[in-house]
Design an enzyme around this catalytic site. Structure first.
Site, PDB file in Angstrom:
ATOM      1  N   LYS A 111      14.647  -3.999  11.131  1.00  0.00           N
ATOM      2  CA  LYS A 111      14.225  -3.004  12.120  1.00  0.00           C
ATOM      3  C   LYS A 111      14.079  -3.718  13.448  1.00  0.00           C
ATOM      4  CE  LYS A 111      13.104   1.401  11.862  1.00  0.00           C
ATOM      5  NZ  LYS A 111      13.601   2.259  10.779  1.00  0.00           N
TER       6      LYS A 111
HETATM    7  N1  GLU Z   1      16.261   4.597  11.357  1.00  0.00           N
HETATM    8  C1  GLU Z   1      16.751   4.969  10.071  1.00  0.00           C
HETATM    9  C2  GLU Z   1      15.699   4.762   9.003  1.00  0.00           C
HETATM   10  O1  GLU Z   1      14.541   4.548   9.271  1.00  0.00           O
HETATM   11  C3  GLU Z   1      18.040   4.310   9.640  1.00  0.00           C
HETATM   12  C4  GLU Z   1      18.641   3.331  10.541  1.00  0.00           C
HETATM   13  C5  GLU Z   1      20.087   2.958  10.205  1.00  0.00           C
HETATM   14  O2  GLU Z   1      20.859   3.872  10.048  1.00  0.00           O
HETATM   15  O3  GLU Z   1      20.347   1.777  10.124  1.00  0.00           O
HETATM   16  O4  GLU Z   1      15.994   4.856   7.840  1.00  0.00           O
END
Ligand code: GLU
Length: 424
Positions: A111
């Site tokens: 993240k």
């Molecule tokens: N932000 C999305 C999540 O919390 C996915 C991010 C992505 O597609 O890499 O699952």
């Protein structure tokens, strides 16, 4: 056990640790394996100077945390929000690992984010900040190292700036460096809708497992962004669910007779948020969560279902569209209410986004693209497999869906680490 570095001090990180401790105890994971499974492998902070429109220079802070490198590259979104700090990002990276493992994706979790309110920047400033962030991250990311995606406060345009900045450095177009791009720039059909569609799919599966017909059910949706709005619209238009409450970060609305979502869309075409919406009564956002409904979907931020309100929820299904919406204390209360409330946990419920991100990455690597029907079929197949596995384990071991989902996910990562050895 476990003394995390002070850089991670944050309530969301404490929550990820506590969840892990509970599941590690349940699975009898050896003390020698615990820190290795939980502690993020890499964490980077970067200073991001940009020129402001008024001629001054501001320095923002950006982060990226790569949780584990055992099963392939890392994958995860990029959050632009004032709350962003190292601990929050680390917690979100841990949840991404469990989410990817549960869905069977060949990734560890990651993240990233910037501490910023994107609404307070002009488009030019937002572009400068997005590009600067990717530029500073170039030594740490790559299509086979760490693949970024969207999260709160970022969108297809930001992903396109990331891709362009990385590509300028590489000297060729590298679409596979980031997912969530516009379809005409190597994005995937159905990526934008994928998280919300997945949430709606699982709500219907959960209703089915309880032998409840969706038509005539009521739902309350907290967070009317990319996830909440698509989930609400799918349930409303396709399954005949009545939306009785909805909110965003600025306003909340409630009407037991049901809210007309076409009026909501019309409002949002003219305004940046729900403030001033005329189609329902305004309600206190906290009060909204405890109104009677069949389906409650927290699709905003973490820790909104806590020990104060968990005992007061009046829903049948709690479908966690957000990451980490329920605290471990609330979980204890919900565990006791398991006959009344079925919790579809975040790492299962909102996995649709990263699943279609995985499809986007695969399509970019092979330069061969699937249509929206193929994407939706493949998405639902993976979600169905994950849901059935969670349901089976929960029923066999008489544990909550969250415990079952975490047990399946953590065991997979544990096994991979045991088999590979201490190095990764
Ligand atoms: N932000 C999305 C999540 O919390 C996915 C991010 C992505 O597609 O890499 O699952």
């Amino acid at each position: 056990m476990f003394n995390p570095p002070a850089i991670y001090a944050d309530p969301a990180f404490d929550m990820a640790c506590e969840q892990f401790r509970l599941i590690a105890d349940y699975l009898n994971i050896d003390r020698n394996e615990r820190d290795r499974l939980l502690l993020p492998k890499r964490a980077v902070t970067v200073a991001l100077p940009i020129h402001r429109d008024d001629g001054s220079v501001s320095v923002f802070t950006g982060y990226r945390v790569q949780h584990h490198l055992t099963m392939g590259p890392t994958k995860g979104g990029t959050r632009f929000a004032p709350s962003v700090n190292m601990g929050e990002i680390a917690a979100l990276s841990i949840w991404m690992s469990w989410k990817c493992a549960l869905a069977g994706l060949p990734y560890g979790g990651a993240k990233g984010g910037i501490t910023v309110s994107p609404r307070d920047l002009s488009i030019r400033e937002l572009e400068a900040l997005s590009r600067r962030y990717m530029q500073e991250m170039i030594p740490f990311v790559g299509p086979h190292t760490d693949i970024m995606g969207p999260d709160m406060g970022t969108n297809e345009q930001v992903m396109a700036w990331f891709m362009d900045t990385y590509s300028s450095y590489a000297g060729r177009t590298v679409t596979e460096i980031v997912t969530g791009k516009p379809v005409y720039l190597g994005g995937s059909a159905g990526r934008r809708e994928s998280t919300g569609r997945g949430v709606a799919f699982l709500v219907e599966r959960a209703l089915d497992s309880l032998k409840i017909e969706p038509g005539g059910c009521t739902a309350i949706v907290q967070g009317y962004g990319n996830v909440g709005s698509v989930a609400a619209e799918s349930l409303y238009y396709k399954a005949g669910v009545k939306i009785v409450g909805l909110s965003d970060a600025y306003a909340a609305f409630y009407d037991p007779k049901g809210i007309d979502l076409s009026l909501v869309s019309a409002h949002l075409r003219k305004h940046p948020d729900l403030t001033g919406f005329q189609g329902a009564q305004v309600i206190d956002p906290e009060e909204m969560l405890i109104q009677p409904c069949d389906i409650l979907i927290p699709a905003a931020v973490d820790r909104v279902i806590n020990k104060e309100n968990a005992g007061k929820l009046k829903c049948r299904i709690l479908a966690e569209g957000a990451n980490g919406p329920t605290t471990p204390e609330a979980d204890e209360i919900l565990d006791q209410r398991w006959e009344e409330i079925l919790v579809v946990p975040d790492i299962l419920c909102n996995a649709g986004g990263v699943i279609v991100s995985y499809f986007e990455w695969v399509q970019d690597l092979q330069n061969f693209f699937w249509n929206e029907t193929e994407i939706a079929d493949r998405l639902f197949r993976i979600m169905e497999t994950a849901f059935s596995a969670v349901l089976k384990r929960a029923r066999t071991e008489k544990i909550s869906y969250r415990k079952a989902a975490l047990a399946i996910a953590v065991e997979k990562v544990q096994k991979a680490k045991q088999t590979r050895g201490l190095f990764p």
